[in-house]
Each structure stands twice: as structure tokens, then as C-alpha cells.
Design a protein around this motif. Structure first.
Motif, PDB file in Angstrom:
ATOM      1  N   TRP A  50     -10.173 -48.969  -5.687  1.00 40.98           N
ATOM      2  CA  TRP A  50     -11.072 -48.773  -6.814  1.00 40.98           C
ATOM      3  C   TRP A  50     -12.239 -47.892  -6.388  1.00 40.98           C
ATOM      4  CZ3 TRP A  50      -8.270 -49.862 -10.619  1.00 40.98           C
ATOM      5  CH2 TRP A  50      -7.452 -50.976 -10.651  1.00 40.98           C
ATOM      6  N   GLY A  51     -12.814 -47.209  -7.320  1.00 43.56           N
ATOM      7  CA  GLY A  51     -13.897 -46.280  -7.031  1.00 43.56           C
ATOM      8  C   GLY A  51     -13.430 -44.845  -6.986  1.00 43.56           C
ATOM      9  N   GLU A  52     -12.143 -44.617  -6.749  1.00 45.56           N
ATOM     10  CA  GLU A  52     -11.578 -43.277  -6.767  1.00 45.56           C
ATOM     11  C   GLU A  52     -10.799 -43.071  -8.064  1.00 45.56           C
ATOM     12  OE1 GLU A  52      -9.162 -42.817  -3.380  1.00 45.56           O
ATOM     13  OE2 GLU A  52     -10.760 -43.221  -1.924  1.00 45.56           O
ATOM     14  N   ARG A  53     -10.734 -41.825  -8.502  1.00 46.64           N
ATOM     15  CA  ARG A  53      -9.970 -41.572  -9.720  1.00 46.64           C
ATOM     16  C   ARG A  53      -8.489 -41.802  -9.446  1.00 46.64           C
ATOM     17  NH1 ARG A  53      -9.726 -36.350 -13.805  1.00 46.64           N
ATOM     18  NH2 ARG A  53      -8.838 -37.542 -15.530  1.00 46.64           N
ATOM     19  N   PRO A  54      -7.845 -42.716 -10.177  1.00 42.70           N
ATOM     20  CA  PRO A  54      -6.436 -42.996  -9.918  1.00 42.70           C
ATOM     21  C   PRO A  54      -5.541 -41.839 -10.352  1.00 42.70           C
ATOM     22  CG  PRO A  54      -7.206 -44.247 -11.823  1.00 42.70           C
ATOM     23  CD  PRO A  54      -8.409 -43.569 -11.246  1.00 42.70           C
ATOM     24  N   ARG A 141     -10.671 -43.369 -15.738  1.00 46.27           N
ATOM     25  CA  ARG A 141      -9.665 -42.612 -16.493  1.00 46.27           C
ATOM     26  C   ARG A 141      -8.643 -42.027 -15.530  1.00 46.27           C
ATOM     27  NH1 ARG A 141      -9.575 -40.506 -21.712  1.00 46.27           N
ATOM     28  NH2 ARG A 141      -8.307 -38.627 -21.997  1.00 46.27           N
ATOM     29  N   GLY A 142      -7.384 -42.376 -15.724  1.00 47.40           N
ATOM     30  CA  GLY A 142      -6.329 -41.945 -14.828  1.00 47.40           C
ATOM     31  C   GLY A 142      -5.897 -40.514 -15.091  1.00 47.40           C
ATOM     32  N   LEU A 143      -5.359 -39.895 -14.050  1.00 48.77           N
ATOM     33  CA  LEU A 143      -4.753 -38.570 -14.131  1.00 48.77           C
ATOM     34  C   LEU A 143      -3.265 -38.740 -13.866  1.00 48.77           C
ATOM     35  CD1 LEU A 143      -4.661 -35.484 -14.247  1.00 48.77           C
ATOM     36  CD2 LEU A 143      -5.355 -35.444 -11.844  1.00 48.77           C
ATOM     37  N   VAL A 144      -2.430 -38.343 -14.826  1.00 44.79           N
ATOM     38  CA  VAL A 144      -0.986 -38.524 -14.755  1.00 44.79           C
ATOM     39  C   VAL A 144      -0.330 -37.165 -14.540  1.00 44.79           C
ATOM     40  CG1 VAL A 144       1.041 -39.507 -15.873  1.00 44.79           C
ATOM     41  CG2 VAL A 144      -1.223 -40.447 -16.367  1.00 44.79           C
TER      42      VAL A 144
END
Length: 267
Positions: A50-54, A141-144
Motif C-alpha cells: 500500500w502507498g504505491e499506485r497499484p 486508483r489502479g492502472l490496468v
């Protein structure tokens, strides 16, 4: 499983010296086992930093089962083949995988969901359902990242309300549309502008942001960006389209000289 490295069938696991039951109990364990998928997903999400953009990756892969004639719900699946002129298909079952990528370099990933695609469903429907399960539970907010199979109007429309940004590879033969011209005051307002054909540079116009750089691994790279393009069947979903070109690369089918990408999400 760890001690039986070369099992030719599932029953051969019962021949391991640490397996103290009869061979039918191997199949009983498989039939009676019902893992709690929701609990497993929560366990996997707890492992994320957690703390990093997933960063998530999604893909659809085939499991060929050509001779399993009694296997339930076999379908025709896409399967690349090295034979020139052969159809890239196989018979088996398709699986949809959504995984978390924890590092920028390397091949390690944590599969969050790995589910079979039933014949009444599709890879796009399954991926959208998986994103709905995972993205609201992420910290941020995730990056897919998605392959060209998902770079289409049905996927963009179905996943529009999911809280994530999507970076999708696009096929090189697509034709997108620019924003519509100003309303002239008569008739129905236009939904589309002029055509933007990937294979016709005359339709590209002036890029929004050209970039010329030298990468230590890939060499010379040209990046061009166009804003506010859209699919014909998804006019309300604007895309940022990028063309990444390596002029000095030889270029093959698996490693092309030019790569088309689409960004769908927050600017």
C-alpha cells in the motif's frame, strides 16, 4: 506436489512416498475441495504494497484440451501458431487472469483472480467482472495494462464506470474518429469527426505532443500523442492515442517497430 516433479497424470501424485492414502482419494480431494474465492482475494490484496499506485495486468489465455472429448464446456480458443498460414485456434477452455505487478522490471506477478471463461460469457465480460471485484478494494486508483483483445469499444463502454485507468494496446488496422465539428445550428448534432486510420498517415493530423528520445535499452524512440479520439461505437469515451516507433529496429511480428496504445481514464 513438490516431491513429484514430473507427474504425467494427476493420479501419479498418489505415488509420492509422503502420500499415505489410496489413489482414489486424490480425485476425492479435488472434487470435494471448494476454496473460498472471496477470502483468497482478500488474502492476496493484503500482500500488496500500500502507498504505491497499484499496477494490474489482465489477459485471456487458452488451455488446449484437444483430446478431452468429454470435458464440459469446451470452446474454440485463440492460440498463436508458428506455422505459416495455419489458423491460430485451438479447442479447450479459456481463462481470464487479473494479476498485480509489484516491480517495474522482472516477471514476478501475483494473480488476484484466475477464472475460467464459460461458453455463455466472453473474455471482455469476464475481465470487466474481475475489475469490478478488485479495483474498488485497492488503495488508490489502479492502472490496468491490457492487450489488444481489450482495445475495443465494447470493453471501453462496459468498464467506463470502474475506478481505474486503462492502458491498452491497439491493433494496427483500427480506424478511430476525431471529435465532432461545432454544431452548425441545423439538423442532428454530429457524434463523430473525421476518420483517424492507423495505416494512413495522411489522416493523423498534427500530434498533440511529439517526443523524440534515446532509451538506453530500446534505442531511438519517437512518441506521438493525439487527444480526444474515440471508437465509432463509443463516442462518449475519449481516448489518448499514442504511437511509439523505433526507427532503427528491424521489426518482427512479436517485436514490431511501431506500437499503438490507448489511454482511457484520468488525464
Amino acid at each position: 506436489v513438490l516431491l513429484t516433479m514430473r507427474a504425467n497424470s494427476f493420479a501419479e501424485f498418489s505415488l509420492s512416498p509422503t502420500f499415505r492414502r489410496q489413489w482414489p482419494s486424490v480425485y476425492e480431494a479435488l472434487q470435494d475441495g471448494r476454496p473460498d474465492r472471496a477470502a483468497l482475494l482478500r488474502l492476496y490484496l493484503d500482500q500488496m504494497a500500500w502507498g504505491e499506485r497499484p499496477i494490474l495486468v489482465g489477459d485471456h489465455t487458452a488451455w488446449p484440451r484437444l483430446e478431452a472429448y468429454t470435458l464440459r464446456d469446451r470452446t474454440i480458443e485463440h492460440q498463436p501458431t508458428p506455422v505459416p498460414g495455419a489458423k491460430p485456434i485451438t479447442v479447450g477452455q479459456g481463462y481470464s487472469t487479473l494479476a498485480w505487478v509489484p516491480e517495474s522490471r522482472g516477471s514476478w506477478a501475483l494473480p488476484l483472480l484466475h477464472e475460467r471463461i464459460a461458453s455463455e460469457s466472453s473474455p471482455i465480460q469476464m475481465m470487466v467482472a474481475q475489475l469490478r471485484q478488485v479495483c474498488p478494494r485497492l488503495d488508490g486508483r489502479g492502472l490496468v495494462l491490457l492487450d489488444a483483445e481489450y482495445g475495443c469499444a465494447p470493453f471501453v463502454q462496459a468498464s467506463a464506470d470502474i475506478p481505474c485507468d486503462k492502458l491498452m494496446r491497439l491493433r494496427s488496422n483500427l480506424c478511430l474518429r476525431t471529435p465532432p465539428p461545432p454544431y452548425p445550428g441545423l439538423g442532428r448534432p454530429a457524434k463523430h469527426g473525421r476518420k483517424f486510420k492507423f495505416r494512413d498517415a495522411r489522416t493523423w493530423g498534427t500530434p498533440t505532443a511529439p517526443l523524440d528520445l534515446d532509451d538506453p535499452d530500446l534505442g531511438h524512440i519517437l512518441v506521438r500523442l493525439w487527444a480526444n479520439l474515440h471508437f465509432l461505437k463509443a463516442p462518449d469515451q475519449p481516448l489518448w492515442v499514442m504511437r511509439i516507433e523505433r526507427p532503427r529496429a528491424r521489426g518482427t511480428r512479436r517485436d514490431p517497430r511501431a506500437l499503438w496504445l490507448a489511454w482511457c481514464g484520468e488525464p
